[in-house]
Design a protein around this motif. Structure first.
Motif, PDB file in Angstrom:
ATOM      1  N   GLN A 179      42.876  37.750  22.635  1.00  0.00           N
ATOM      2  CA  GLN A 179      43.276  39.130  22.839  1.00  0.00           C
ATOM      3  C   GLN A 179      43.883  39.757  21.588  1.00  0.00           C
ATOM      4  OE1 GLN A 179      45.504  39.773  26.420  1.00  0.00           O
ATOM      5  NE2 GLN A 179      44.162  38.493  27.666  1.00  0.00           N
ATOM      6  N   ARG A 213      40.581  42.726  19.084  1.00  0.00           N
ATOM      7  CA  ARG A 213      39.885  43.587  20.043  1.00  0.00           C
ATOM      8  C   ARG A 213      39.030  44.591  19.272  1.00  0.00           C
ATOM      9  NH1 ARG A 213      40.771  43.304  25.210  1.00  0.00           N
ATOM     10  NH2 ARG A 213      42.435  41.970  26.022  1.00  0.00           N
ATOM     11  N   ARG A 225      39.548  48.091  26.564  1.00  0.00           N
ATOM     12  CA  ARG A 225      40.745  48.595  27.227  1.00  0.00           C
ATOM     13  C   ARG A 225      41.299  49.792  26.450  1.00  0.00           C
ATOM     14  NH1 ARG A 225      38.779  46.059  30.574  1.00  0.00           N
ATOM     15  NH2 ARG A 225      39.624  44.331  31.821  1.00  0.00           N
ATOM     16  N   VAL A 265      43.813  52.274  24.592  1.00  0.00           N
ATOM     17  CA  VAL A 265      45.042  52.095  23.822  1.00  0.00           C
ATOM     18  C   VAL A 265      45.500  53.442  23.284  1.00  0.00           C
ATOM     19  CG1 VAL A 265      44.469  49.718  23.177  1.00  0.00           C
ATOM     20  CG2 VAL A 265      43.789  51.611  21.687  1.00  0.00           C
ATOM     21  N   GLU A 311      49.167  50.507  21.441  1.00  0.00           N
ATOM     22  CA  GLU A 311      49.767  49.971  22.646  1.00  0.00           C
ATOM     23  C   GLU A 311      48.840  50.256  23.819  1.00  0.00           C
ATOM     24  OE1 GLU A 311      52.478  48.247  22.672  1.00  0.00           O
ATOM     25  OE2 GLU A 311      53.143  48.626  20.617  1.00  0.00           O
ATOM     26  N   PRO A 312      48.933  49.483  24.904  1.00  0.00           N
ATOM     27  CA  PRO A 312      48.114  49.794  26.080  1.00  0.00           C
ATOM     28  C   PRO A 312      48.368  51.210  26.571  1.00  0.00           C
ATOM     29  CG  PRO A 312      49.109  47.618  26.287  1.00  0.00           C
ATOM     30  CD  PRO A 312      49.728  48.262  25.078  1.00  0.00           C
ATOM     31  N   ARG A 319      48.358  51.832  32.834  1.00  0.00           N
ATOM     32  CA  ARG A 319      48.233  50.508  33.450  1.00  0.00           C
ATOM     33  C   ARG A 319      46.795  50.323  33.935  1.00  0.00           C
ATOM     34  NH1 ARG A 319      52.909  52.429  35.749  1.00  0.00           N
ATOM     35  NH2 ARG A 319      51.922  52.644  37.808  1.00  0.00           N
ATOM     36  N   TRP A 320      46.076  49.495  33.217  1.00  0.00           N
ATOM     37  CA  TRP A 320      44.713  49.115  33.588  1.00  0.00           C
ATOM     38  C   TRP A 320      44.787  47.689  34.106  1.00  0.00           C
ATOM     39  CZ3 TRP A 320      40.209  52.176  32.409  1.00  0.00           C
ATOM     40  CH2 TRP A 320      38.982  51.556  32.718  1.00  0.00           C
ATOM     41  N   VAL A 356      44.908  44.053  34.756  1.00  0.00           N
ATOM     42  CA  VAL A 356      44.776  42.977  33.773  1.00  0.00           C
ATOM     43  C   VAL A 356      43.559  42.114  34.054  1.00  0.00           C
ATOM     44  CG1 VAL A 356      45.892  40.929  32.823  1.00  0.00           C
ATOM     45  CG2 VAL A 356      47.255  42.954  33.356  1.00  0.00           C
ATOM     46  N   ARG A 389      34.955  46.992  32.136  1.00  0.00           N
ATOM     47  CA  ARG A 389      35.479  47.405  30.848  1.00  0.00           C
ATOM     48  C   ARG A 389      35.500  48.922  30.779  1.00  0.00           C
ATOM     49  NH1 ARG A 389      33.803  44.493  26.961  1.00  0.00           N
ATOM     50  NH2 ARG A 389      34.345  45.884  25.257  1.00  0.00           N
ATOM     51  N   CYS A 390      36.389  49.425  29.980  1.00  0.00           N
ATOM     52  CA  CYS A 390      36.477  50.856  29.722  1.00  0.00           C
ATOM     53  C   CYS A 390      35.517  51.183  28.584  1.00  0.00           C
ATOM     54  CB  CYS A 390      37.912  51.226  29.341  1.00  0.00           C
ATOM     55  SG  CYS A 390      38.173  52.990  29.026  1.00  0.00           S
TER      56      CYS A 390
END
Length: 660
Positions: free
Chosen positions: A222, A225, A319, A321, A337-338, A341-342, A344, A349-350
């Motif tokens: 992770q 990315r 994801r 960010v 940063e994220p 809230r997606w 976990v 996938r986005c």
């Protein structure tokens, strides 16, 4: 890293992006899943010798691989002849791949050599993906360092995914370029609910395998990315030509080298210097004149927060960010940063496009598409996702699914979902529009009580709508058709959207940019097909017809959508565009109805993914943001100090001042 089906896919469909990466000195790795040996005849399609020639599948495969080595050598050294180190790599399930590395180490080509012989019609990569066959054999090309015992070794579906994930782990690319997992259709049979797709099924399978491997890789590590970009294949021929003559000619030049018919003296045996069925005729196939991103980038992903700080949204590793200015108008940023809230453990996938707007209260809303892929088409999912701030300077909560207009339909319809375009209506609430399976637009609108149902706006369009809500409260939406531009408009604010087929505007080469002038008339900035020029059209009167005679804004060719940032006072806007060489240029244009200027100033930038975005900060600076091919946020700060853009100071907040 490029993950392709065939040895010419990166040249055909991922250039000029690929070429700009190479020229920037970025090391590249291209992975080719198949041999592409077809009928085994490395002869031009009109060569009479085809009638009596015997198939040579291993020889044709070797010629294609020689051709792609020659093309990359020409990109790097200027000559098709270069020294390559040819080695083998043991991959999953005992199969053996070939790895070719250019002598300076900047290019690595990896051939998995899965067979795609036309004499074995069931042995297709897409059938392997869909679990219709248990495994797919490999083919050792003539002259390959792969030992004879490796010829025919097979890979299963899991074996291909594991192999690609292992390669991602080994090379840790910042950008991964893949083909199109959801191609457009050319025909639909309503009696059987079946479609004919415009693309080669190998392209589709390569994209699906790549996305599956990315998920495995991103779960393993992770900390790395990547940015992911998807490219249309044969479906390019359904689009207006979006490359300039120079950019297209450069692409065809390298394809001719790959085809072995670039005028060189072949030092190998007959038919060994390239892909002769392609030869120097790539332009005849009509899908090389464009380069089309399947998930077209948004220009709205840079937005001001309620406290004045700018915030930039992107997708890394599937994801969402966010980066945020540390102080309003400041030069330092924090992130990524994220974003929100997606889940976990989400198997989906986005996708890379994030479209953002601010509602009447100043809260930012972000829209995305979530995708789930699977062997069984019925298990595929495509749905719109929504995220909003709790307050103008509040936190982002959890992502909410808005579903799809095809939630109750089969997978064929669900996979045809377009990318959402967001706007804010006269009510102050967000609305999204997107292309549906029927090729018209669907819309969903928020109200005081939540989100309404999906509505069908009908029409027949290509991907890439643009929308605007005017100061009067009226909404206008524009989308490209096969021949022109289709308009949706309102007789009154918040009224029904009515289609107008009579704009008489020529279709542009991509998504347009809409700006309202001081007198209420709209200006539409767009690319002219076949030239890459930036042109503009104006409405004759507010809410009325259009002047179909274009005005030239820039005759230096460019690519992609232009951003328009209205300056304080609403009398002018700063346009920022991507030029053919991948750099950015800006211009200040009047919005009072006076003639446009053709004065532009370069403002730097290294090669980047997707589309740039721009916004004003609290100090009055124009902030231009890109996601570089290092998967990092890059920021240019421009000070609009005078009417002459050529004198505006430009500061690169990523790496220092931009040279003059």
């Amino acid at each position: 890293m490029q993950i392709c089906a065939h040895t010419d896919d990166d040249l055909y469909f991922m250039t000029p992006d690929l070429l700009q990466s190479v020229r920037a000195g970025v090391p590249v790795v291209s992975v080719y899943l198949t041999t592409g040996e077809a009928d085994g005849l490395n002869l031009a399609s009109d060569d009479p010798a085809r009638k009596t020639a015997a198939p040579d599948y291993a020889g044709y495969t070797a010629a294609r691989q020689h051709g792609i080595r020659a093309a990359y050598a020409a990109m790097i050294t200027g000559s098709r002849r270069a020294t390559w180190v040819r080695e083998t790599l043991k991959v999953s399930e005992g199969a053996i791949a070939e790895v070719n590395t250019l002598e300076d180490g900047r290019v690595t080509l990896i051939f998995l050599n899965l067979r795609t012989c036309v004499a074995m019609p069931d042995q297709k990569v897409l059938n392997l993906w869909a679990n219709k066959i248990a495994e797919l054999g490999t083919l050792r090309p003539s002259g390959s360092p792969i030992p004879a015992r490796g010829d025919g070794r097979a890979l299963t579906r899991d074996g291909v995914i594991t192999t690609l994930a292992d390669l991602l782990t080994a090379y840790q690319p910042a950008v991964v370029r893949v083909m199109n997992p959801d191609p457009d259709r050319t025909r639909y049979d309503s009696s059987t609910d079946t479609v004919t797709y415009c693309d080669n099924s190998d392209h589709t399978a390569a994209a699906l395998f790549a996305l599956a491997a990315l998920r495995v890789y991103e779960e393993r590590d992770q900390s790395h990315r990547p940015v992911v970009e998807s490219y249309s294949g044969y479906c390019n021929k359904l689009q207006p030509d979006n490359l300039s003559p120079t950019a297209a000619a450069e692409k065809f030049h390298y394809l001719a080298i790959y085809g072995g018919e670039d005028g060189h003296d072949c030092l190998k045996g007959p038919g060994e210097c390239g892909d002769r069925p392609l030869g120097n005729r790539a332009f005849n196939r009509y899908y090389g004149q464009s380069t089309t991103h399947r998930w077209r980038g948004s220009t709205t992903w840079l937005q001001p927060r309620g406290d004045g700080r700018l915030t930039a949204f992107a997708v890394l590793g599937g994801r969402p960010v966010v980066w945020t200015q540390d102080v309003p108008g400041g030069e330092s940023w924090s992130g990524p940063e994220p974003l929100g809230r997606w889940a976990v453990d989400d198997e989906g996938r986005c996708l890379p496009r994030l479209d953002a707007v601010r509602d009447a209260q100043g809260r930012i809303h972000v829209f995305a598409v979530r995708t789930v892929i699977a062997p069984d088409p019925e298990d595929h999912r495509r749905e719109v996702m929504h995220l909003q701030q709790s307050a103008p300077d509040g936190d982002f909560g959890a992502w909410q699914s808005l579903g799809s207009p095809h939630d109750q339909h089969n997978a064929i319809r669900r996979r045809a979902l377009g990318m959402p375009t967001a706007l804010v209506t006269a009510s102050g609430h967000p609305q999204i529009v997107l292309r549906n399976f029927g090729t018209g637009l669907s819309a969903r609108t928020a109200t005081d009580d939540g989100w309404g149902l999906w509505s069908d706006l009908h029409g027949g369009t290509l991907e890439g709508a643009s929308a605007i809500t005017l100061r009067s409260g009226h909404t206008e939406i524009y989308a490209t058709t096969k021949t022109s531009m289709l308009r949706w408009h309102q007789a009154r604010p918040e009224g029904p959207l009515v289609r107008d087929y009579a704009t008489q505007l020529a279709r542009p080469a991509g998504t347009t940019t809409l700006v309202e002038q001081t007198d209420g008339r709209l200006v539409m900035f767009s690319r002219q097909p076949g030239t890459g020029w930036l042109i503009a059209h104006r409405q004759v009167e507010p809410g009325g017809t259009w002047n179909t005679q274009p005005e030239l804004v820039d005759t230096t060719p460019g690519f992609g959508t232009v951003t328009a940032t209205v300056l304080p006072g609403d009398a002018s806007a700063v346009l920022v565009q991507r030029r053919d060489d991948g750099t950015l240029a800006l211009s200040r244009q009047p919005l009072d109805g006076t003639p446009f200027t053709t004065t532009w100033a370069p403002c730097g930038s290294t090669p980047f993914a997707h589309t740039h975005s721009a916004a004003l900060d609290t100090e009055g600076n124009l902030v231009v943001s890109t996601i570089g091919i290092d998967a990092q946020l890059h920021i240019l700060a421009v000070q609009p100090t005078s009417e002459t853009v050529t004198t505006w100071p430009v500061k690169d907040l990523t790496s220092g001042p931009v040279p003059a």
